[in-house]
Design an enzyme around this catalytic site. Sequence first.
Site, PDB file in Angstrom:
ATOM      1  N   HIS A 186      -5.683 -23.940  83.106  1.00  0.00           N
ATOM      2  CA  HIS A 186      -4.566 -23.004  83.271  1.00  0.00           C
ATOM      3  C   HIS A 186      -4.354 -22.227  81.978  1.00  0.00           C
ATOM      4  O   HIS A 186      -5.066 -21.244  81.742  1.00  0.00           O
ATOM      5  CB  HIS A 186      -3.292 -23.691  83.786  1.00  0.00           C
ATOM      6  N   ARG A 202      -8.260 -16.846  90.792  1.00  0.00           N
ATOM      7  CA  ARG A 202      -8.891 -15.611  91.267  1.00  0.00           C
ATOM      8  C   ARG A 202      -9.741 -14.946  90.186  1.00  0.00           C
ATOM      9  O   ARG A 202     -10.659 -14.195  90.467  1.00  0.00           O
ATOM     10  CB  ARG A 202      -7.804 -14.642  91.757  1.00  0.00           C
ATOM     11  N   GLU A 255       2.550 -28.195  74.200  1.00  0.00           N
ATOM     12  CA  GLU A 255       2.310 -29.596  74.521  1.00  0.00           C
ATOM     13  C   GLU A 255       0.806 -29.872  74.496  1.00  0.00           C
ATOM     14  O   GLU A 255      -0.002 -28.982  74.779  1.00  0.00           O
ATOM     15  CB  GLU A 255       2.839 -29.921  75.926  1.00  0.00           C
ATOM     16  N   HIS A 271       1.112 -25.976  78.085  1.00  0.00           N
ATOM     17  CA  HIS A 271       0.318 -27.184  77.862  1.00  0.00           C
ATOM     18  C   HIS A 271      -1.155 -26.814  78.035  1.00  0.00           C
ATOM     19  O   HIS A 271      -1.739 -27.013  79.094  1.00  0.00           O
ATOM     20  CB  HIS A 271       0.726 -28.278  78.848  1.00  0.00           C
ATOM     21  N   HIS A 294       9.604 -33.048  83.443  1.00  0.00           N
ATOM     22  CA  HIS A 294       8.648 -33.423  84.481  1.00  0.00           C
ATOM     23  C   HIS A 294       9.371 -33.615  85.810  1.00  0.00           C
ATOM     24  O   HIS A 294      10.174 -34.527  85.972  1.00  0.00           O
ATOM     25  CB  HIS A 294       7.851 -34.687  84.159  1.00  0.00           C
ATOM     26  N   THR A 346      -1.776 -34.206  85.802  1.00  0.00           N
ATOM     27  CA  THR A 346      -0.580 -33.839  85.048  1.00  0.00           C
ATOM     28  C   THR A 346      -0.194 -35.023  84.179  1.00  0.00           C
ATOM     29  O   THR A 346      -0.647 -36.146  84.395  1.00  0.00           O
ATOM     30  CB  THR A 346       0.571 -33.455  86.006  1.00  0.00           C
ATOM     31  N   GLY A 359       8.671 -26.343  84.746  1.00  0.00           N
ATOM     32  CA  GLY A 359       7.652 -25.399  85.149  1.00  0.00           C
ATOM     33  C   GLY A 359       7.347 -25.428  86.624  1.00  0.00           C
ATOM     34  O   GLY A 359       7.587 -24.464  87.344  1.00  0.00           O
ATOM     35  N   HIS A 360       6.812 -26.550  87.109  1.00  0.00           N
ATOM     36  CA  HIS A 360       6.302 -26.602  88.482  1.00  0.00           C
ATOM     37  C   HIS A 360       7.383 -26.230  89.499  1.00  0.00           C
ATOM     38  O   HIS A 360       7.175 -25.352  90.344  1.00  0.00           O
ATOM     39  CB  HIS A 360       5.749 -27.994  88.788  1.00  0.00           C
TER      40      HIS A 360
END
Length: 253
Positions: A51, A19, A74, A44, A202, A111, A225-226
């Site tokens: 990001h 956004r 990372e 990362h 991961h 990723t 994270g995800h």
Amino acid sequence: MRTALSVNVNKVAVLRNSRGGGEPDVVRAARTCLRAGAHGITVHPRPDRRHITAEDVLALAGLTAQFQVELNIEGNPFAPPRQGYPGLLALCERARPAQVTLVPDSDGQLTSDHGFDFTGDTIQLGRLVAHFKALGCRVSLFVDAGCVGLERAAAMGADRIELYTGPYAQGWAAGAPDPALAACRATAQEAQLLGLQVNAGHDLSQDNLGMFLAGVPQVQEVSIGHALISEALYEGLETTVRRYLAIIQALSA
């Protein structure tokens, strides 16, 4: 031994960048995780700034110093600097993270999906490991379960490996986690015999984390994270972090 939980806040930055502007605030999200009991923050930053940005990294370095917890950065140490991205080594020179996790991903990867190949020329990687260690960073290398040549990772001075747990998560989702879990366990045990400590990350989630930690002993840290951010959309960030900590605590008792 208690496994540490480091929360990866990349996805917060993805939402913000979609956004423009400053919301959601990455630093505020990280602070919420730390107040809920998370043991550290992972980021990362990528050269395309999709990001987490270099500016975010420096702000988070200040936050983690305030909380006296680990910042884990990372990245691909071979990715050249460009506008808005000074390169991983230069960024770590400014941020001084407690840990840097070196990952062999290309700019275009969605990723990280594979670890280092230690069967080829690792001279330059070894030199970079030495540079990061000279900054006072603990160095972890991203590896595949079942990889060959871990002794070379130890010889170049790495402190830890991070097991790529994507195949385990895929196996768990398919109802057949055992082969991938066994491969993770064997690689972790080999690393530990070589004097390397073990991290993992991961696609770990509340659903599959408990089985993983029960099956792979002495994991020092998981970075998540995800799944964690996705789950937090339903349950809230503080509640979700505490649920992960409860899973870890149950296996550390």
